[in-house]
Design an enzyme around this catalytic site. Structure first.
Site, PDB file in Angstrom:
ATOM      1  N   SER A   8       0.911  -1.246  -0.207  1.00  0.00           N
ATOM      2  CA  SER A   8      -0.190  -0.071  -0.066  1.00  0.00           C
ATOM      3  C   SER A   8       0.975   1.040  -0.081  1.00  0.00           C
ATOM      4  CB  SER A   8      -0.848   0.065   1.088  1.00  0.00           C
ATOM      5  OG  SER A   8       0.092   0.103   2.478  1.00  0.00           O
ATOM      6  N   ASN A  58     -17.513  25.788 -24.402  1.00  0.00           N
ATOM      7  CA  ASN A  58     -17.935  24.687 -23.630  1.00  0.00           C
ATOM      8  C   ASN A  58     -17.813  24.973 -22.087  1.00  0.00           C
ATOM      9  OD1 ASN A  58     -19.082  23.496 -26.025  1.00  0.00           O
ATOM     10  ND2 ASN A  58     -17.197  22.500 -26.373  1.00  0.00           N
ATOM     11  N   ASN A  78      -1.150  -2.583  12.843  1.00  0.00           N
ATOM     12  CA  ASN A  78      -2.665  -2.541  12.942  1.00  0.00           C
ATOM     13  C   ASN A  78      -3.209  -1.153  13.636  1.00  0.00           C
ATOM     14  OD1 ASN A  78      -2.671  -4.858  11.755  1.00  0.00           O
ATOM     15  ND2 ASN A  78      -3.494  -6.164  13.302  1.00  0.00           N
ATOM     16  N   TYR A  85      -8.528  -6.781  12.657  1.00  0.00           N
ATOM     17  CA  TYR A  85      -8.137  -6.190  11.689  1.00  0.00           C
ATOM     18  C   TYR A  85      -8.084  -7.373  10.561  1.00  0.00           C
ATOM     19  CZ  TYR A  85      -4.703  -4.460   7.974  1.00  0.00           C
ATOM     20  OH  TYR A  85      -4.229  -4.024   6.948  1.00  0.00           O
ATOM     21  N   THR A  87     -40.558  24.676 -11.537  1.00  0.00           N
ATOM     22  CA  THR A  87     -40.658  23.357 -10.680  1.00  0.00           C
ATOM     23  C   THR A  87     -40.958  22.599 -12.198  1.00  0.00           C
ATOM     24  OG1 THR A  87     -43.074  23.728 -10.931  1.00  0.00           O
ATOM     25  CG2 THR A  87     -41.741  24.231  -8.735  1.00  0.00           C
ATOM     26  N   HIS A  88     -40.393  21.191 -12.024  1.00  0.00           N
ATOM     27  CA  HIS A  88     -40.391  20.455 -13.260  1.00  0.00           C
ATOM     28  C   HIS A  88     -39.725  21.132 -14.456  1.00  0.00           C
ATOM     29  CE1 HIS A  88     -43.477  18.199 -11.035  1.00  0.00           C
ATOM     30  NE2 HIS A  88     -44.008  19.401 -10.708  1.00  0.00           N
ATOM     31  N   LYS A 105      -8.128   3.455   1.757  1.00  0.00           N
ATOM     32  CA  LYS A 105      -7.338   4.541   2.039  1.00  0.00           C
ATOM     33  C   LYS A 105      -7.514   5.365   0.501  1.00  0.00           C
ATOM     34  CE  LYS A 105      -3.990   2.200   4.030  1.00  0.00           C
ATOM     35  NZ  LYS A 105      -2.576   1.979   4.258  1.00  0.00           N
ATOM     36  N   SER A 156     -13.682  23.940 -29.319  1.00  0.00           N
ATOM     37  CA  SER A 156     -13.657  22.662 -29.918  1.00  0.00           C
ATOM     38  C   SER A 156     -12.719  22.777 -30.930  1.00  0.00           C
ATOM     39  CB  SER A 156     -15.231  22.698 -30.619  1.00  0.00           C
ATOM     40  OG  SER A 156     -14.970  21.780 -31.937  1.00  0.00           O
ATOM     41  N   GLN A 167      -7.037  -2.419   3.988  1.00  0.00           N
ATOM     42  CA  GLN A 167      -6.031  -1.705   3.226  1.00  0.00           C
ATOM     43  C   GLN A 167      -6.504  -0.901   2.246  1.00  0.00           C
ATOM     44  OE1 GLN A 167      -1.890  -3.016   2.941  1.00  0.00           O
ATOM     45  NE2 GLN A 167      -2.120  -3.087   0.699  1.00  0.00           N
ATOM     46  N   LYS A 207     -17.418  27.509 -30.933  1.00  0.00           N
ATOM     47  CA  LYS A 207     -17.976  26.760 -29.589  1.00  0.00           C
ATOM     48  C   LYS A 207     -17.191  27.336 -28.394  1.00  0.00           C
ATOM     49  CE  LYS A 207     -19.782  23.023 -29.219  1.00  0.00           C
ATOM     50  NZ  LYS A 207     -21.300  22.729 -28.612  1.00  0.00           N
ATOM     51  N   GLU A 245     -19.095  20.500 -16.498  1.00  0.00           N
ATOM     52  CA  GLU A 245     -19.647  19.131 -16.790  1.00  0.00           C
ATOM     53  C   GLU A 245     -18.673  17.976 -16.018  1.00  0.00           C
ATOM     54  OE1 GLU A 245     -21.015  19.131 -21.380  1.00  0.00           O
ATOM     55  OE2 GLU A 245     -19.227  20.148 -20.931  1.00  0.00           O
TER      56      GLU A 245
END
Ligand code: ARG
Length: 472
Positions: free
Chosen positions: A22, A284, A109, A316, A154-155, A324, A276, A321, A282, A289
């Protein structure tokens, strides 16, 4: 040579060595590992378990290793499974027998448990501080654009006019709850497992209260089995990160929609947009996103640990392990996404005229027209029906409610007076919502004061944690 070479006649192969290690992820916890060891050694010396001279050698040696790691000069051995072995090995090479006494009354441990807890605390305070900055940016934007009216939805259909500040402040409160979740996860992590040893405690007279104090924990964990096998605080951290990413993702979705040609409510600055490779026109909203996309990854980190923890017998197990990587990934992802969001909000251009224009569209005044009738004695259900018919009439004649003449209103109900026309202005409609927590100008002003108070007290929470030395 492995730490357990006495009992083994063969060592693991190169592949299994790599598979079981690890070290890569542990490198992020080197500070916590070293300071955990210094505290342990200091306590051993105070209890007379090792000599004061040994402790002094250990401390100097460990601080030197910390320096080397910080400066990128430390040579990791590929055969080291984890940071504990890497540091202890280097220490023993440097100072000899004293280094070999460090691990008295300790197991990897409880060592790994203490490292992860301290690292989680460090990450959580960083996140709390960033969460504070993000909310400060949001509150600043709410103040800056105070008075700008937009359609509330709404919606995703026009509902009622609201203040843009009110919309932004909704996110302020979401992130405020995230702060609390992070603070709760911090509190859960803030307990010391050191002294639990492998699983059962030790025969040495360890002073757990002393290491608790030295390492800035608020308490010691009362059960050694639980101490080495509990990762609940990471689940809490991951859940707090997940919910906060959901909030960021919702805001990103709105930012993406708001910056479409159809909406045109905001324009993101060039520094938070990309172009783009083929379409020259473009621009973006890549970073919004990407934040939305990274939310999936953090949800995955949470799910991964939930499933890892399921059915683990005490105490343990090596499965632990795996706890993390995802936790650290989630914390780093959330931190970066918050920083990105702060930048987007700080640099966007808000098109107040477009928002106002849309705030009047889609019969957003309908509720207020119905309220107008209800306030003049018509039962609200009846008023709802009358205004519903008016909307239908408008749709058939290609008009908005604001285009109707007094006569047309009167035809729907004689209760309509000349003053109905003034009631339809989106700003006036928003202003009239005076209830606590509503979108009215006064209510939002009050809300901003409350937000500012909350921000100040949360800043104190972060400051107190740092001042009491709870983070290493
Ligand atoms: N590398 C291990 C981990 O990260 C350290 C503890 C190992 N303990 C053990 N008994 N194998 O969890």
């Amino acid at each position: 040579m492995a730490l357990w070479s006495g009992r083994f006649e063969q060592s693991v192969g190169e592949f299994t060595q790599r598979f079981g290690a690890s070290l890569e992820i542990d490198k992020k916890m080197y500070r916590q590992d070293i300071h955990g060891s210094i505290a342990h050694a200091k306590m051993l010396a105070r209890q007379g378990i090792i000599s004061q001279t040994d402790f002094e050698h250990i401390e100097v040696g460990l601080l030197e290793i910390e320096n080397q790691i910080r400066q990128g000069k430390f040579k990791y051995d590929v055969n080291d499974e984890d940071i504990h072995m890497a540091v202890e090995g280097a220490l023993t090479d440097d100072i000899g027998a004293a280094g070999q006494r460090l691990h008295t009354g300790r197991s990897r441990n409880d060592q790994v448990a203490v490292d992860i807890r301290m690292h989680a605390k460090y990450l959580l305070v960083e996140l709390m501080a960033e969460n504070y900055s993000l909310r400060r940016v949001i509150l600043r934007a709410a103040r800056k654009y105070f008075g700008v009216v937009m359609p509330g939805y709404t919606h995703l259909q026009h509902a009622q006019p609201i203040l843009f500040s009110h919309h932004l402040l909704a996110y302020f409160w979401m992130f405020t709850r995230d702060f609390k979740r992070l603070a709760d996860a911090f509190d859960d992590a803030d307990a010391n497992p050191l002294g639990a040893a492998a699983l059962a405690g030790t025969t040495y007279p360890l002073d757990r209260a002393y290491t608790t104090e030295l390492l800035g924990f608020s308490r010691a964990i009362p059960n050694s089995l639980d101490a080495v096998s509990d990762r609940d605080y990471l689940l809490d951290l991951l859940y707090a990160c997940t919910v906060s990413m959901l909030h960021l993702s919702r805001l990103c979705e709105e930012i993406i929609i708001w910056s479409t040609t159809e909406f045109g409510f905001i324009t993101l600055s060039d520094s938070y947009s990309t172009g783009s490779s083929i379409m020259p026109q473009k621009k973006n909203p890549d970073f919004a996103e990407l934040t939305r996309g990274k939310t999936g990854r953090v949800v995955g980190d949470l799910m991964s640990l939930v499933v890892t923890m399921k059915s683990l017998p005490l105490a343990y197990n090596k499965d632990l392990q795996e706890c993390k990587e995802g936790s650290i990934d989630a914390a780093h992802t959330l931190r970066d996404c918050m920083i990105c969001m702060e930048g987007m909000i700080d640099t966007w251009t808000v098109h107040a005229d477009r928002m106002r224009e849309e705030a009047a569209q889609g019969f957003t005044a309908a509720t207020d027209v119905a309220d107008y009738l209800a306030k003049r004695g018509m039962p609200f259900r009846k008023a709802h029906e009358v205004v519903g018919e008016l909307v239908l009439y408008c749709e058939k004649h290609g008009k908005g409610l604001e285009d109707l003449t007094h006569e047309e209103f009167q035809k729907a109900s004689p209760l309509f007076g000349e003053d109905i026309v003034g009631e339809l202005d989106p700003e006036a409609i928003a202003r009239a919502r005076t209830t606590y927590g509503g979108t009215g100008h006064d209510a939002v002003r009050e809300q901003m004061r409350e937000a500012s108070r909350k921000l100040k007290s949360d800043r104190r929470v972060v400051k107190n944690i740092r001042e009491r030395g709870a983070v290493i």
